[in-house]
Write an enzyme that holds these catalytic residues in place. Structure first.
Site, PDB file in Angstrom:
ATOM      1  N   TYR A  37      -9.668  -0.493  -6.323  1.00  0.00           N
ATOM      2  CA  TYR A  37      -9.691  -0.221  -4.883  1.00  0.00           C
ATOM      3  C   TYR A  37      -9.449   1.267  -4.664  1.00  0.00           C
ATOM      4  O   TYR A  37      -8.474   1.827  -5.166  1.00  0.00           O
ATOM      5  CB  TYR A  37      -8.611  -1.034  -4.157  1.00  0.00           C
ATOM      6  CG  TYR A  37      -8.808  -0.955  -2.663  1.00  0.00           C
ATOM      7  CD1 TYR A  37      -9.498  -1.957  -1.995  1.00  0.00           C
ATOM      8  CD2 TYR A  37      -8.378   0.152  -1.938  1.00  0.00           C
ATOM      9  CE1 TYR A  37      -9.737  -1.863  -0.626  1.00  0.00           C
ATOM     10  CE2 TYR A  37      -8.615   0.255  -0.587  1.00  0.00           C
ATOM     11  CZ  TYR A  37      -9.290  -0.756   0.071  1.00  0.00           C
ATOM     12  OH  TYR A  37      -9.539  -0.655   1.413  1.00  0.00           O
ATOM     13  N   GLN A  53     -10.805  -7.718   3.128  1.00  0.00           N
ATOM     14  CA  GLN A  53     -12.057  -8.418   2.811  1.00  0.00           C
ATOM     15  C   GLN A  53     -12.603  -8.011   1.442  1.00  0.00           C
ATOM     16  O   GLN A  53     -13.121  -8.850   0.702  1.00  0.00           O
ATOM     17  CB  GLN A  53     -13.108  -8.204   3.923  1.00  0.00           C
ATOM     18  CG  GLN A  53     -13.488  -6.760   4.252  1.00  0.00           C
ATOM     19  CD  GLN A  53     -12.527  -6.080   5.214  1.00  0.00           C
ATOM     20  OE1 GLN A  53     -11.401  -6.546   5.434  1.00  0.00           O
ATOM     21  NE2 GLN A  53     -12.953  -4.955   5.784  1.00  0.00           N
ATOM     22  N   ASN A  59      -3.894   0.684   2.093  1.00  0.00           N
ATOM     23  CA  ASN A  59      -2.992   0.621   3.245  1.00  0.00           C
ATOM     24  C   ASN A  59      -2.245  -0.723   3.275  1.00  0.00           C
ATOM     25  O   ASN A  59      -2.322  -1.509   2.332  1.00  0.00           O
ATOM     26  CB  ASN A  59      -3.772   0.867   4.545  1.00  0.00           C
ATOM     27  CG  ASN A  59      -4.802  -0.235   4.823  1.00  0.00           C
ATOM     28  OD1 ASN A  59      -4.746  -1.330   4.253  1.00  0.00           O
ATOM     29  ND2 ASN A  59      -5.748   0.067   5.695  1.00  0.00           N
ATOM     30  N   SER A  97       5.971   8.044  -2.445  1.00  0.00           N
ATOM     31  CA  SER A  97       6.063   8.853  -3.649  1.00  0.00           C
ATOM     32  C   SER A  97       7.344   9.692  -3.653  1.00  0.00           C
ATOM     33  O   SER A  97       7.876  10.037  -2.597  1.00  0.00           O
ATOM     34  CB  SER A  97       4.825   9.753  -3.703  1.00  0.00           C
ATOM     35  OG  SER A  97       4.665  10.321  -4.968  1.00  0.00           O
ATOM     36  N   GLN A 148       5.522  17.250  -3.120  1.00  0.00           N
ATOM     37  CA  GLN A 148       5.784  15.825  -2.932  1.00  0.00           C
ATOM     38  C   GLN A 148       5.860  15.489  -1.451  1.00  0.00           C
ATOM     39  O   GLN A 148       5.267  14.527  -0.980  1.00  0.00           O
ATOM     40  CB  GLN A 148       7.096  15.437  -3.626  1.00  0.00           C
ATOM     41  CG  GLN A 148       7.238  13.965  -3.823  1.00  0.00           C
ATOM     42  CD  GLN A 148       6.068  13.426  -4.606  1.00  0.00           C
ATOM     43  OE1 GLN A 148       5.714  13.932  -5.657  1.00  0.00           O
ATOM     44  NE2 GLN A 148       5.427  12.415  -4.082  1.00  0.00           N
ATOM     45  N   HIS A 166       2.791  14.658   0.890  1.00  0.00           N
ATOM     46  CA  HIS A 166       2.023  13.406   0.796  1.00  0.00           C
ATOM     47  C   HIS A 166       2.101  12.606   2.093  1.00  0.00           C
ATOM     48  O   HIS A 166       1.087  12.222   2.662  1.00  0.00           O
ATOM     49  CB  HIS A 166       2.514  12.556  -0.370  1.00  0.00           C
ATOM     50  CG  HIS A 166       1.801  12.846  -1.642  1.00  0.00           C
ATOM     51  ND1 HIS A 166       0.460  12.624  -1.804  1.00  0.00           N
ATOM     52  CD2 HIS A 166       2.242  13.359  -2.823  1.00  0.00           C
ATOM     53  CE1 HIS A 166       0.098  12.983  -3.032  1.00  0.00           C
ATOM     54  NE2 HIS A 166       1.151  13.436  -3.662  1.00  0.00           N
ATOM     55  N   GLU A 175      10.194   8.465  -9.757  1.00  0.00           N
ATOM     56  CA  GLU A 175       8.786   8.405 -10.147  1.00  0.00           C
ATOM     57  C   GLU A 175       8.414   9.676 -10.936  1.00  0.00           C
ATOM     58  O   GLU A 175       7.865   9.597 -12.023  1.00  0.00           O
ATOM     59  CB  GLU A 175       7.936   8.292  -8.872  1.00  0.00           C
ATOM     60  CG  GLU A 175       6.453   8.159  -9.132  1.00  0.00           C
ATOM     61  CD  GLU A 175       5.639   8.294  -7.846  1.00  0.00           C
ATOM     62  OE1 GLU A 175       6.197   8.713  -6.801  1.00  0.00           O
ATOM     63  OE2 GLU A 175       4.423   8.012  -7.889  1.00  0.00           O
ATOM     64  N   HIS A 176       8.726  10.837 -10.348  1.00  0.00           N
ATOM     65  CA  HIS A 176       8.489  12.112 -11.016  1.00  0.00           C
ATOM     66  C   HIS A 176       9.828  12.808 -11.212  1.00  0.00           C
ATOM     67  O   HIS A 176      10.563  12.999 -10.237  1.00  0.00           O
ATOM     68  CB  HIS A 176       7.620  13.048 -10.165  1.00  0.00           C
ATOM     69  CG  HIS A 176       6.318  12.461  -9.718  1.00  0.00           C
ATOM     70  ND1 HIS A 176       6.160  11.868  -8.480  1.00  0.00           N
ATOM     71  CD2 HIS A 176       5.116  12.380 -10.333  1.00  0.00           C
ATOM     72  CE1 HIS A 176       4.900  11.451  -8.360  1.00  0.00           C
ATOM     73  NE2 HIS A 176       4.243  11.734  -9.466  1.00  0.00           N
ATOM     74  N   ASP A 186      -0.287  15.595 -11.778  1.00  0.00           N
ATOM     75  CA  ASP A 186      -1.025  14.789 -10.793  1.00  0.00           C
ATOM     76  C   ASP A 186      -2.524  14.832 -11.048  1.00  0.00           C
ATOM     77  O   ASP A 186      -3.239  13.877 -10.749  1.00  0.00           O
ATOM     78  CB  ASP A 186      -0.757  15.313  -9.377  1.00  0.00           C
ATOM     79  CG  ASP A 186       0.621  14.947  -8.867  1.00  0.00           C
ATOM     80  OD1 ASP A 186       1.249  14.053  -9.468  1.00  0.00           O
ATOM     81  OD2 ASP A 186       1.072  15.564  -7.889  1.00  0.00           O
ATOM     82  N   GLU A 222      15.705 -31.913 -27.683  1.00  0.00           N
ATOM     83  CA  GLU A 222      15.317 -31.654 -26.288  1.00  0.00           C
ATOM     84  C   GLU A 222      14.714 -32.893 -25.628  1.00  0.00           C
ATOM     85  O   GLU A 222      14.274 -32.827 -24.479  1.00  0.00           O
ATOM     86  CB  GLU A 222      14.309 -30.484 -26.229  1.00  0.00           C
ATOM     87  CG  GLU A 222      14.929 -29.155 -26.651  1.00  0.00           C
ATOM     88  CD  GLU A 222      13.999 -27.958 -26.460  1.00  0.00           C
ATOM     89  OE1 GLU A 222      12.798 -28.177 -26.175  1.00  0.00           O
ATOM     90  OE2 GLU A 222      14.484 -26.824 -26.584  1.00  0.00           O
ATOM     91  N   HIS A 282       6.321 -33.975 -29.088  1.00  0.00           N
ATOM     92  CA  HIS A 282       6.378 -32.710 -29.836  1.00  0.00           C
ATOM     93  C   HIS A 282       6.848 -32.987 -31.272  1.00  0.00           C
ATOM     94  O   HIS A 282       6.274 -32.477 -32.236  1.00  0.00           O
ATOM     95  CB  HIS A 282       7.367 -31.744 -29.181  1.00  0.00           C
ATOM     96  CG  HIS A 282       6.843 -31.061 -27.948  1.00  0.00           C
ATOM     97  ND1 HIS A 282       6.612 -31.713 -26.760  1.00  0.00           N
ATOM     98  CD2 HIS A 282       6.508 -29.758 -27.724  1.00  0.00           C
ATOM     99  CE1 HIS A 282       6.170 -30.837 -25.865  1.00  0.00           C
ATOM    100  NE2 HIS A 282       6.090 -29.658 -26.419  1.00  0.00           N
TER     101      HIS A 282
END
Lengths: 438, 438
Positions: free
Chosen positions: B138, B199, B222, B245, B267, B270, B335-336, B369, B423, B428
């Site tokens: 995506y 969709q 989104n 981020s 950063q 963003h 993250e960074h 990046d 068990e 088994h």
């Protein structure tokens, strides 16, 4: 007599029928969702107090219930005593299984060591592998309490080097399963708490006064536990939410039909939703397996469960060829795939999707469930198309390491700035450009 | 003047203040959940027709909208034309980035080859690695359309050997982003369809007349896309749902303060929820960075976003020592993580949790990046405690391979039967026992 579903791959509606048989979608039960949301909120707000209240109530703790959370602590001495109390054969079997599981998972660890490489301009790039700090293992109580699951979840975490393994296991009516506690002792679990349900999941995820939050929660549980795990995902990691267990047997007709019948039973006995399917090109052999099923079913203690499972979700499928069986198996992407055939590797090479493959007539699924070494926590419901058995890698994570040299920053900086301006991210571009020599 | 948050690790309420600053929980928007549930149901029921209707409406496709799904197909010739149309510098930069990303991810692939070992009794155990058959990527349309994300998602899938990579990217108002299409051409995406939203996710997950279902869907989107990905998870695999981020900079006070200020900006630009934090033991240096921020902020095109982000979620933190900075960094699990210091490796050794570590003053996040090679899709919101950067391994899965010899079945069968009876799973046990020689 049990009525078995028999399909033929040459039927016009075969694929449609097979798809309908395989279809399984866990329904969302909003009553459970609501209850779990409340329980998690209470545990986050009131900590140990809420955990104790829910546990006393849901697990019917006797004598008016426990006064505080410490009453649920199951100490090392109790685990050791449980191990000592087992019959010798059972203790030895658990220890043998644990050792074989450890050996296999050490191989997984060896494979994933991370890497580093240095470029001509001195820039160093790499990937570092580190274990998780703290992991929670959920173990169901009551009937479905399986010591083998304790080993399969805890040993890989131990091999990964997880700092602390906390196991929770409910004790319905105050009853503890000694074999489960013994397995915890063998696996080297660091702490065992006799709590369960959504309240235990919430306590592990968010922490309480007496329980430090963990980084990941693994292990099977009922619908409340599954809903709670989904809900806390993000705050902590979780393993897959497992669907009903499945076996797919591909047989060329050279295996004793009793063996194949019993292998199908070993899956079907798990629960009514379990799925056991046979693919075979030999109609005569399929008839022999059916006769074995009719003969052996009445001898099984769990015959009611097996009957329902086979009737509702099982099938004996006549295929055109072993090649076609492999194609169909790739579409099914079974959790357990037995290739019960002469020279099984020629067929295994054609398989792209399966949680675990059992090759040759001596490789019954039940051996893998307990003691071959590979994990028995496997992707169900066709998720083997994109996911893997539980393993050491589930208790490790990777970090990228980037050490750009001054020379490297000159060439990389121009590339990064060009792309950053193209994306309209000027601070990214300027940050790269500041490192350029003027 | 921007008002910056300044914290001191010696304050009594420091940990509490820090925890509050880091806290981020994505809220569940029930209106979005409801809309997404409907869209998915419609696509499952009506296929292409529903996809076309939603796309015409939500993406405001001009001239009364497209007549059918084929109108949204973006063919190879159009991708090649987009690549040819780019300015030379931009095309070369994209190609250089793609090549470096490929080289790094090839190393990941080399590391994971699977293994096999044979035991003394002839039993063979192993783990096989296979790529996914089909993957959906995506890519957001409009403002947040990032060609670098196309490369970071598609190249690892390609390196893994995924059979077919299908990319979806909405074209709001019918407008196509040429740089995104060029990146798809460079990455070797197999098919590009100009659709987006829930969709497109539904079409990829369940398939339509014209779109074969994929096995996994990756890539950012989104709130509708995120909700749809959560909803289809299980039917297909998904990557992590990313939070805002973050960057954490640990600095020993030896880096040009303008560089650190710009790294924080990179950063913060963003979006308003992004988080940029500095840890430093030198109060004088922190003051210099603050001065740089005040000086440089007015020069930034995205200064409004940066100002909101830094004011709401940023912080300059005075710590006792670099050692303490590393401890705090492990709690943040950023993250960074930039370690902008002399001899950065001594500090990197103390870091247990970070998505990506950038060592030394020349390693700005912006280089990573775009073009260092490691992936820029990284675990956010403290999930680096338990998860990893996107990688080749996300497009592969493992299967266990178990081939028990006749001799192996004799020893393993007894162990398995003992545990299975323990068990209460008699089928088994019997399945293992049938393989024992009498």
């Amino acid at each position: 007599m049990i009525q078995l579903r028999k399909l033929d791959s040459t039927a016009i509606d075969f694929q449609e029928t097979l798809d309908a048989l395989l279809a399984f979608e866990a329904e969302t039960d909003f009553a459970i969702e609501k209850a779990v949301t409340d329980i998690i909120a209470q545990v986050r707000a009131r900590g140990d107090e809420a955990v104790v209240e829910y546990t006393n109530k849901f697990d019917r703790i006797p004598n008016g219930g426990a006064a505080d959370i410490h009453a649920f602590e199951i100490g090392q001495a109790e685990l050791d005593a449980a191990l000592a109390s087992l019959p010798d054969a059972q203790r030895t079997a658990l220890q043998t299984a644990a050792e074989r599981i450890r050996v296999f998972h050490e191989r997984q660890k060896q494979e994933l060591q991370g890497f580093t490489y240095t470029e001509a301009d001195g820039t160093v790039l790499g990937q570092r592998i580190t274990p998780l700090d703290r992991v929670g293992i959920y173990v169901p109580g009551g009937k479905a309490a399986y010591p083998s699951s304790v080993l399969m979840n805890a040993v890989p975490a131990k091999v990964a080097g997880v700092g602390e393994i906390v196991m929770v296991v409910p004790t319905p009516d105050g009853v503890k399963n000694q074999m489960v506690l013994a397995a915890a002792a063998i696996a080297g679990v660091d702490r065992v708490i006799g709590i369960g349900g959504a309240q235990a999941v919430a306590a592990l995820a968010y922490g309480t006064e007496s329980i430090q939050p963990v980084d990941k929660i693994v292990g099977p549980g009922n619908a409340y536990v599954a809903a709670a795990k989904r809900r806390v995902f993000g705050a902590v990691g979780i393993d897959m939410i497992a669907g009903p267990s499945e076996i797919l047997v591909i047989c060329d007709g050279t295996t004793d039909p009793d063996w194949v019948a019993m292998d199908l039973f070993s899956q079907a006995e798990h629960d009514e939703l379990a799925q056991a399917i046979l693919l075979c090109p030999d109609a005569g052999y399929i008839a022999q397996v059916e006769a074995s099923i009719q003969k052996l079913l009445p001898t099984m203690p769990r015959q009611d469960v097996i009957r329902t499972s086979l009737t509702d979700r099982g099938a004996l499928i006549k295929v055109r060829s072993m090649e076609e069986a492999c194609e169909i198996a790739n579409g099914i992407a079974a959790e357990h795939l037995e290739i019960s055939a002469e020279n099984p590797r020629q067929w295994a090479e054609k398989i792209r999707h399966a949680g675990a493959m059992f090759l040759g007539r001596f490789s019954s699924e039940s051996l893998g469930d307990y003691c071959c070494g590979p994990n028995h926590v496997l992707p169900t419901s066709r998720t083997a198309r994109f996911s893997s058995p539980l393993g050491v890698y589930d208790f490790q994570k990777r970090s990228s390491v980037i050490e750009v040299s001054e020379a490297g920053a000159q060439t990389l900086g121009k590339v990064a700035a060009e792309l950053a301006y193209g994306e309209g991210l000027q601070a990214h571009a300027r940050s790269a450009e500041l490192r350029l020599k003027t």
